[in-house]
Design a protein around this motif. Structure first.
Motif, PDB file in Angstrom:
ATOM      1  N   ILE A  18       0.829  -1.212   0.000  1.00 18.98           N
ATOM      2  CA  ILE A  18       0.000   0.000   0.000  1.00 18.98           C
ATOM      3  C   ILE A  18       0.865   1.264   0.000  1.00 18.98           C
ATOM      4  O   ILE A  18       0.645   2.170  -0.797  1.00 18.98           O
ATOM      5  CB  ILE A  18      -0.943   0.018   1.225  1.00 18.98           C
ATOM      6  CG1 ILE A  18      -1.846  -1.210   1.233  1.00 18.98           C
ATOM      7  CG2 ILE A  18      -1.773   1.299   1.240  1.00 18.98           C
ATOM      8  CD1 ILE A  18      -2.859  -1.262   0.130  1.00 18.98           C
ATOM      9  N   GLY A  39      -8.298   6.120  -1.746  1.00 20.86           N
ATOM     10  CA  GLY A  39      -7.645   4.818  -1.834  1.00 20.86           C
ATOM     11  C   GLY A  39      -6.151   4.868  -2.111  1.00 20.86           C
ATOM     12  O   GLY A  39      -5.513   3.838  -2.290  1.00 20.86           O
ATOM     13  N   GLY A  41      -3.807   5.782  -0.071  1.00 21.17           N
ATOM     14  CA  GLY A  41      -2.992   5.436   1.086  1.00 21.17           C
ATOM     15  C   GLY A  41      -2.786   6.565   2.083  1.00 21.17           C
ATOM     16  O   GLY A  41      -1.943   6.447   2.977  1.00 21.17           O
ATOM     17  N   LYS A  42      -3.559   7.633   1.984  1.00 17.05           N
ATOM     18  CA  LYS A  42      -3.393   8.772   2.902  1.00 17.05           C
ATOM     19  C   LYS A  42      -3.658   8.354   4.345  1.00 17.05           C
ATOM     20  O   LYS A  42      -2.859   8.623   5.241  1.00 17.05           O
ATOM     21  CB  LYS A  42      -4.380   9.900   2.538  1.00 17.05           C
ATOM     22  CG  LYS A  42      -4.316  10.352   1.112  1.00 17.05           C
ATOM     23  CD  LYS A  42      -5.334  11.435   0.819  1.00 17.05           C
ATOM     24  CE  LYS A  42      -6.783  11.006   0.922  1.00 17.05           C
ATOM     25  NZ  LYS A  42      -7.213  10.108  -0.164  1.00 17.05           N
ATOM     26  N   THR A  43      -4.812   7.700   4.538  1.00 16.57           N
ATOM     27  CA  THR A  43      -5.175   7.285   5.889  1.00 16.57           C
ATOM     28  C   THR A  43      -4.140   6.316   6.439  1.00 16.57           C
ATOM     29  O   THR A  43      -3.719   6.415   7.590  1.00 16.57           O
ATOM     30  CB  THR A  43      -6.576   6.640   5.880  1.00 16.57           C
ATOM     31  OG1 THR A  43      -7.513   7.616   5.443  1.00 16.57           O
ATOM     32  CG2 THR A  43      -6.965   6.144   7.248  1.00 16.57           C
ATOM     33  N   THR A  44      -3.726   5.383   5.597  1.00 15.94           N
ATOM     34  CA  THR A  44      -2.742   4.392   6.029  1.00 15.94           C
ATOM     35  C   THR A  44      -1.457   5.082   6.498  1.00 15.94           C
ATOM     36  O   THR A  44      -0.918   4.755   7.554  1.00 15.94           O
ATOM     37  CB  THR A  44      -2.440   3.411   4.885  1.00 15.94           C
ATOM     38  OG1 THR A  44      -3.682   2.867   4.438  1.00 15.94           O
ATOM     39  CG2 THR A  44      -1.519   2.301   5.341  1.00 15.94           C
TER      40      THR A  44
END
Ligand SMILES: Nc1ncnc2c1ncn2[C@@H]1O[C@H](COP(=O)(O)OP(=O)(O)O)[C@@H](O)[C@H]1O
Ligand SMILES: [Mg+2]
Lengths: 335, 276
Positions: A18, A39, A41-44
């Motif tokens: 990710i 989707g 990958g910002k939150t990740t």
């Protein structure tokens, strides 16, 4: 102090890669926005910094200390969740005080800090209410209050305004920025909305498919996008891209011109001729969607109330110094 | 457009709801009424609804013939004990499946539920023999054990769905706020889980209290709970409706009272999450 440094940070969920190696240096006190499509990958990435996910590789430094093995509770960061994540069984006071209570502060000091935070956020009349008795905007404020009261090294925001209506969003945007400047605390703010990014950030990180495409100030990103992705993502309406002979003639595979850098001219001089498909009159601006033959459909932004309608023939002229050029890998060609 | 609710609509639906409620409640009402009739009147056709000779003689007979308190105590121990043990096992099980699921979690849940699809009579003989060999027949321990096992799948399922409803974000927020696992559990998770825990406990208590297959087959006297007490009025010298009704009324009275007083909690737990 709250300087956050990422060195080759990677994250995989099982076989799915990710975050593909992120390097970043966020100076103390900066307001940095992670922006990118849904989707990407910002939150990740934010959760990796928070410690809510473990990195698969690389290092995360907070004020020079590697924190990859430090649990979230000990990183000294606070987070505002998209869903607010308030404790439903506690009053507003209880919610804001919880972190201080966990830190074992004396009661009097907790009360004083909670009241100060509530006053800053106009929450004083609601201190004894439960979250379910508050409006969306007020819940949002409680979530922010919970974050600031702990005086963390940095704030982490994950799309905090996306559940609010448009008017409230603009207002909260201002409040969050003002508060951050006033406190001088480092902030990392995740959004998919490039307008939010441009208006709030000191520096923007553009993410795409788990990679950092560019890191710079809003103006840098606007004036010198590093590649096609950033050029297309930053700016509204979107930049026009033109390929083919028109681009080759300027020594590029693709050229880009922003809608605001195209003028509608009637001086009989050189230009791209086309026919207006749709004209959107916003009052202050007019957006024209113009069929420019081989160049494709171009968006043009004119200031003021242009008297143009569908079917009108127009001549378009790009501002000479404002044409972006990209090579066949999509990378910007400068100079 | 919001639907218009007229006075007539309200009246009709209120009437319909009361009617449905009455139909559902009728068997219990009938049983209570029958318990105050004489045996002859209990058999009468057409039956008399309210205008019969009210008598409490059935209760006196029941009290004389068998030891209600003994059976009630057994019911309390068996239902209460099996419920508590089931909860103690189910809470950590449901917890771990809800908060750190693996690829097989869904399969395990389904497998547990599948054990409830088999009719208990299918394993009566082996269980009876095992109990006989282990000296568990007609013991409270034996009943607690079998009822606990029997209800465990349902308890785990219920708790699992409640725990699943608790937003992960909130637990993470607590972690960000500096709470250790223990404090997260005490200050955040438990308060949010209480309605679910309470209704699971109550439902399981009711199920165990009324369980009549295993209790009838595995107990005779010493460990016999109220279900056996009721059954003893339907066999030996033919049917005695009035006495049977009196026994049944006595048997369900405690659980009915518990249910009545906890109905708010029960309804809240059972509709938890439907309206946040
Ligand atoms: N816990 C997880 N397990 C597996 N995949 C995940 C998990 N969390 C996120 N992902 C995947 O990672 C990608 C990036 O997600 P996310 O960081 O939430 O994106 P964004 O916040 O930019 O919209 C998505 O494709 C998502 O499906
Ligand atoms: Mg996200």
């Amino acid at each position: 102090m709250g300087r956050i440094t990422l060195e080759g940070v990677q994250k995989s969920f099982g076989p799915v890669h990710i975050i593909k190696g992120a390097d970043l240096d966020i100076p103390d006190g900066a307001f940095v926005v992670f922006v990118g499509p849904s989707g990407c990958g910002k939150t990740t990435l934010l959760r990796l910094i928070a410690g809510l996910e473990d990195v698969s590789g690389g290092r995360i430094l907070i004020d020079g200390h590697n924190v990859v093995d430090v649990p979230p509770a000990k990183r000294g960061l606070s987070m505002v969740f998209q869903s607010y994540a308030l404790y439903p069984h506690m009053s507003v006071r209880g919610n804001i005080a919880f972190g201080l209570k966990m830190a074992g502060l004396p009661k009097a000091e907790i009360n004083q800090k909670v009241e100060a935070a509530a006053a800053t956020l106009n929450l004083t009349p609601y201190l004894d209410r439960k979250p379910r008795e508050l409006s969306g905007g007020q819940r949002q404020r409680v979530a922010i209050g919970r974050a600031i009261v702990r005086e963390p090294k940095a704030f982490l925001f994950d799309e905090p305004l996306s559940n609010l209506d448009a008017a409230l969003r603009v207002q909260m945007r201002l409040e969050v920025t003002r508060l951050q400047k006033q406190l001088g605390t480092t902030a990392i703010y995740v959004t998919h909305d490039q307008v939010e990014a441009m208006t709030m950030a000191d520096k923007i990180v553009v993410l795409n498919a788990g990679r950092i495409e560019q890191y710079g100030s809003p103006i840098e990103l606007y004036q010198k996008p590093a590649n096609l992705f950033v050029a297309g993502f930053i700016g509204s309406p979107k930049m026009n891209f033109i390929t083919g002979p028109e681009a080759a003639q300027r020594g590029a595979t693709t050229i880009g011109v922003r809608p605001e850098h195209i003028a509608v001219v009637d001086d009989g001089g050189e230009g791209w001729s086309g026919k207006v498909l749709i004209a959107e009159h916003l009052g202050s601006d007019t957006f024209l969607y113009v069929d420019a033959g081989a160049l494709g459909t171009l968006t043009v932004r004119c200031v003021g109330e242009k008297r143009l309608g569908a079917g009108d023939a127009v001549t378009l002229r790009p501002e000479p110094g404002r044409i972006y050029r990209f090579d066949n890998n999509g990378l910007a060609i400068f100079a | 457009m919001a639907r218009k609710v007229t006075g007539r609509h309200v009246a009709i639906s209120t009437l319909a709801a009361w009617l449905a409620g009455f139909v559902i409640f009728f068997p219990i009402l009938w049983m209570v009424l029958a318990s105050f009739k004489t045996e002859l009147e209990a058999f009468a056709t057409p039956p008399s609804f309210l205008f019969f000779h009210w008598t409490t003689e059935n209760y006196a007979t029941v009290q004389e013939r068998s030891d209600y308190l003994h059976h009630a105590l057994n019911s309390l121990i068996v239902a209460g004990g099996s419920t508590l043990i089931a909860m103690l096992i189910a809470i950590p099980a449901a917890w771990s499946m809800a908060f750190s699921p693996t690829k097989r979690t869904k399969d395990i849940l389904l497998w547990m539920l599948s054990t409830k699809m088999m009719p208990p009579v299918g394993v009566l003989v082996p269980i009876y023999l095992i109990y006989k060999n282990m000296g568990l027949l007609d013991t409270r321990t034996g009943l607690v054990f079998i009822l606990c096992l029997g209800n465990l799948p349902i308890v785990i399922w219920m708790l699992f769905t409640y725990f699943k409803e608790i937003p992960k974000d909130i637990l993470e927020a607590a972690r960000m706020d500096g709470a250790t696992i223990g404090r997260e559990l005490i200050y955040v998770l438990t308060p949010m889980a209480i309605p679910g825990l309470a209704s699971t406990l109550l439902l399981n208590l009711i199920l165990a209290w009324n369980e009549a297959f295993w209790t009838l087959n595995l107990s005779t006297l010493n460990a016999a709970p109220l279900t056996t007490f009721i059954a003893s009025y339907s066999s030996p010298e033919g049917l005695f409706w009035a006495r049977l009704s009196a026994a049944s009324t006595l048997a369900i009275a405690p659980i009915l009272i518990i249910g009545w007083f906890s109905q708010k909690q029960l309804v809240r737990g059972l509709t938890f999450g439907a309206v946040k």
